[in-house]
Design a protein around this motif. Structure first.
Motif, mmCIF file in Angstrom:
data_model
loop_
_atom_site.group_PDB
_atom_site.id
_atom_site.type_symbol
_atom_site.label_atom_id
_atom_site.label_comp_id
_atom_site.label_asym_id
_atom_site.label_seq_id
_atom_site.Cartn_x
_atom_site.Cartn_y
_atom_site.Cartn_z
ATOM 1 N N LEU A 13 -55.394 40.002 33.696
ATOM 2 C CA LEU A 13 -54.661 39.522 32.514
ATOM 3 C C LEU A 13 -55.321 38.641 31.658
ATOM 4 C CD1 LEU A 13 -51.210 40.173 33.804
ATOM 5 C CD2 LEU A 13 -52.377 41.277 32.237
ATOM 6 N N ASN A 14 -55.885 37.476 32.068
ATOM 7 C CA ASN A 14 -56.163 36.069 31.536
ATOM 8 C C ASN A 14 -57.466 36.955 30.630
ATOM 9 O OD1 ASN A 14 -55.023 33.885 31.981
ATOM 10 N ND2 ASN A 14 -56.281 33.431 33.810
ATOM 11 N N LEU A 15 -58.403 37.561 30.997
ATOM 12 C CA LEU A 15 -59.473 38.155 30.387
ATOM 13 C C LEU A 15 -58.956 38.924 29.328
ATOM 14 C CD1 LEU A 15 -62.411 38.047 30.189
ATOM 15 C CD2 LEU A 15 -62.300 40.219 31.823
ATOM 16 N N ILE A 16 -58.031 39.783 29.427
ATOM 17 C CA ILE A 16 -57.435 40.632 28.591
ATOM 18 C C ILE A 16 -56.971 39.754 27.310
ATOM 19 C CG2 ILE A 16 -55.518 42.463 27.921
ATOM 20 C CD1 ILE A 16 -56.030 43.392 30.575
ATOM 21 N N TRP A 17 -56.219 38.797 27.560
ATOM 22 C CA TRP A 17 -55.588 37.903 26.579
ATOM 23 C C TRP A 17 -56.618 37.300 25.660
ATOM 24 C CZ3 TRP A 17 -51.352 39.803 24.799
ATOM 25 C CH2 TRP A 17 -50.213 39.931 25.597
ATOM 26 N N LEU A 18 -57.594 36.817 26.483
ATOM 27 C CA LEU A 18 -58.904 36.190 25.819
ATOM 28 C C LEU A 18 -59.631 37.022 24.951
ATOM 29 C CD1 LEU A 18 -60.026 33.502 28.235
ATOM 30 C CD2 LEU A 18 -58.993 33.080 26.392
ATOM 31 N N ILE A 19 -59.890 38.240 25.411
ATOM 32 C CA ILE A 19 -60.371 39.229 24.646
ATOM 33 C C ILE A 19 -59.918 39.553 23.519
ATOM 34 C CG2 ILE A 19 -61.296 41.608 24.671
ATOM 35 C CD1 ILE A 19 -62.045 41.250 27.644
ATOM 36 N N LEU A 20 -58.443 39.839 23.566
ATOM 37 C CA LEU A 20 -57.679 40.154 22.407
ATOM 38 C C LEU A 20 -57.797 38.872 21.438
ATOM 39 C CD1 LEU A 20 -55.666 42.045 21.207
ATOM 40 C CD2 LEU A 20 -53.710 41.149 22.273
ATOM 41 N N PHE A 21 -57.491 37.628 22.088
ATOM 42 C CA PHE A 21 -57.635 36.587 21.032
ATOM 43 C C PHE A 21 -59.073 36.467 20.209
ATOM 44 C CE2 PHE A 21 -59.196 31.983 20.752
ATOM 45 C CZ PHE A 21 -57.905 31.510 19.765
ATOM 46 N N VAL A 22 -60.141 36.746 20.876
ATOM 47 C CA VAL A 22 -61.530 36.704 20.123
ATOM 48 C C VAL A 22 -61.517 37.863 19.273
ATOM 49 C CG1 VAL A 22 -63.834 36.805 20.605
ATOM 50 C CG2 VAL A 22 -62.593 35.483 21.955
ATOM 51 N N VAL A 23 -61.091 38.928 19.586
ATOM 52 C CA VAL A 23 -61.220 40.399 18.627
ATOM 53 C C VAL A 23 -60.209 39.962 17.414
ATOM 54 C CG1 VAL A 23 -60.512 42.633 18.425
ATOM 55 C CG2 VAL A 23 -61.856 41.959 20.436
ATOM 56 N N LEU A 24 -59.243 39.469 17.369
ATOM 57 C CA LEU A 24 -58.329 39.282 16.465
ATOM 58 C C LEU A 24 -58.920 37.920 15.538
ATOM 59 C CD1 LEU A 24 -54.875 39.611 18.255
ATOM 60 C CD2 LEU A 24 -55.803 41.113 16.465
ATOM 61 N N ILE A 37 -54.454 36.683 12.136
ATOM 62 C CA ILE A 37 -54.285 35.274 12.581
ATOM 63 C C ILE A 37 -52.997 35.097 13.443
ATOM 64 C CG2 ILE A 37 -53.487 34.082 10.458
ATOM 65 C CD1 ILE A 37 -56.306 32.667 12.823
ATOM 66 N N TRP A 38 -51.993 35.789 13.000
ATOM 67 C CA TRP A 38 -50.791 35.447 13.780
ATOM 68 C C TRP A 38 -50.670 36.074 15.137
ATOM 69 C CZ3 TRP A 38 -49.837 32.227 9.975
ATOM 70 C CH2 TRP A 38 -50.200 32.614 8.690
ATOM 71 N N PHE A 39 -51.106 37.155 15.070
ATOM 72 C CA PHE A 39 -51.505 37.762 16.318
ATOM 73 C C PHE A 39 -52.332 37.219 17.264
ATOM 74 C CE2 PHE A 39 -50.015 40.770 13.084
ATOM 75 C CZ PHE A 39 -48.574 41.228 13.821
ATOM 76 N N ALA A 40 -53.371 36.263 16.848
ATOM 77 C CA ALA A 40 -54.295 35.808 17.575
ATOM 78 C C ALA A 40 -53.797 34.716 18.265
ATOM 79 C CB ALA A 40 -55.534 35.238 16.834
ATOM 80 N N ALA A 41 -52.721 34.028 17.452
ATOM 81 C CA ALA A 41 -51.992 32.893 17.756
ATOM 82 C C ALA A 41 -50.896 33.430 19.112
ATOM 83 C CB ALA A 41 -51.082 32.221 17.013
ATOM 84 N N GLY A 42 -50.370 34.536 18.775
ATOM 85 C CA GLY A 42 -49.586 35.291 19.830
ATOM 86 C C GLY A 42 -50.291 35.427 21.095
ATOM 87 N N SER A 43 -51.445 36.120 21.046
ATOM 88 C CA SER A 43 -52.223 36.342 22.024
ATOM 89 C C SER A 43 -52.747 34.904 23.047
ATOM 90 C CB SER A 43 -53.583 37.239 21.951
ATOM 91 O OG SER A 43 -54.470 36.336 21.061
ATOM 92 N N LEU A 44 -52.968 34.023 22.109
ATOM 93 C CA LEU A 44 -53.345 32.597 22.755
ATOM 94 C C LEU A 44 -52.389 32.158 23.710
ATOM 95 C CD1 LEU A 44 -55.423 30.537 23.137
ATOM 96 C CD2 LEU A 44 -54.635 29.498 21.207
ATOM 97 N N ALA A 45 -50.787 32.271 22.998
ATOM 98 C CA ALA A 45 -49.783 31.766 23.626
ATOM 99 C C ALA A 45 -49.711 32.724 24.939
ATOM 100 C CB ALA A 45 -48.507 31.890 22.699
ATOM 101 N N ALA A 46 -49.739 33.882 24.915
ATOM 102 C CA ALA A 46 -49.567 34.880 26.066
ATOM 103 C C ALA A 46 -50.769 34.458 27.140
ATOM 104 C CB ALA A 46 -49.657 36.310 25.837
ATOM 105 N N PHE A 47 -51.660 34.238 27.028
ATOM 106 C CA PHE A 47 -52.621 33.730 27.760
ATOM 107 C C PHE A 47 -52.353 32.337 28.401
ATOM 108 C CE2 PHE A 47 -56.202 30.695 28.203
ATOM 109 C CZ PHE A 47 -57.039 31.238 29.353
#
Length: 158
Positions: A13-24, A37-47
């Motif tokens: 899960l950690n890896l998925i959120w980080l990958i999503l953050f980087v992709v976004l 950028i807003w969804f990248a911040a959301g994925s970082l918060a989820a991480f």
């Protein structure tokens, strides 16, 4: 029938959120349009929620909540203040200009032309009932595709 439930380990899960953050972030850098950028911040918060031990449903809620809150409350401000010195494109700079009609503008007969800054444009009247004769002045009020949308120019009386 036995349905297998997919389970994810905390590390995955950690890896998925980080990958999503980087992709976004990469998408944002490539588009430069304030889109992801807003969804990248959301994925970082989820991480971060995952790192604090929150379950997947909480992580998803955190992702959606942070993304939506940032999108709703900061996007208007960012659009107003980011790229303030944006140069208008050629067609945007035509809006507001007073032009000389070179061919009769008649929307019903699909006629009308003008030369603006050395470039010939197809011209249409804002109102279908307005017909503008060649040699008259018109003000550009909009652009539709490759057509200037005009209205009859009324000179200010002094």
């Amino acid at each position: 029938m036995n349905a297998d439930i997919i389970t994810l380990s905390p590390e995955s899960l950690n890896l998925i959120w980080l990958i999503l953050f980087v992709v976004l972030l990469v998408i944002e850098l490539l588009t430069v349009g304030l889109t992801t950028i807003w969804f990248a911040a959301g994925s970082l918060a989820a991480f971060l929620a995952d790192c604090l031990g929150a379950g997947l449903p909480v992580q998803i809620i955190v992702f959606l909540a942070v993304s939506c809150i940032l999108l709703i409350f900061t996007r208007p401000w960012a659009l107003k203040h980011v790229n303030r010195k944006r140069i208008r494109t050629n067609y945007e700079s035509e809006i507001g200009k007073v032009i000389l009609i070179t061919e009769k503008v008649d929307n019903m007969n699909q006629t009308g032309k003008s030369t603006v800054d050395g470039q010939e444009w197809t011209v249409r009247s804002r109102d279908d009932s307005d017909i503008l004769e060649a040699g008259t002045k018109a003000k550009v009020v909009g652009i539709s595709g490759v057509k200037l949308i005009v209205e009859k120019y009324k000179e200010d009386s002094v």
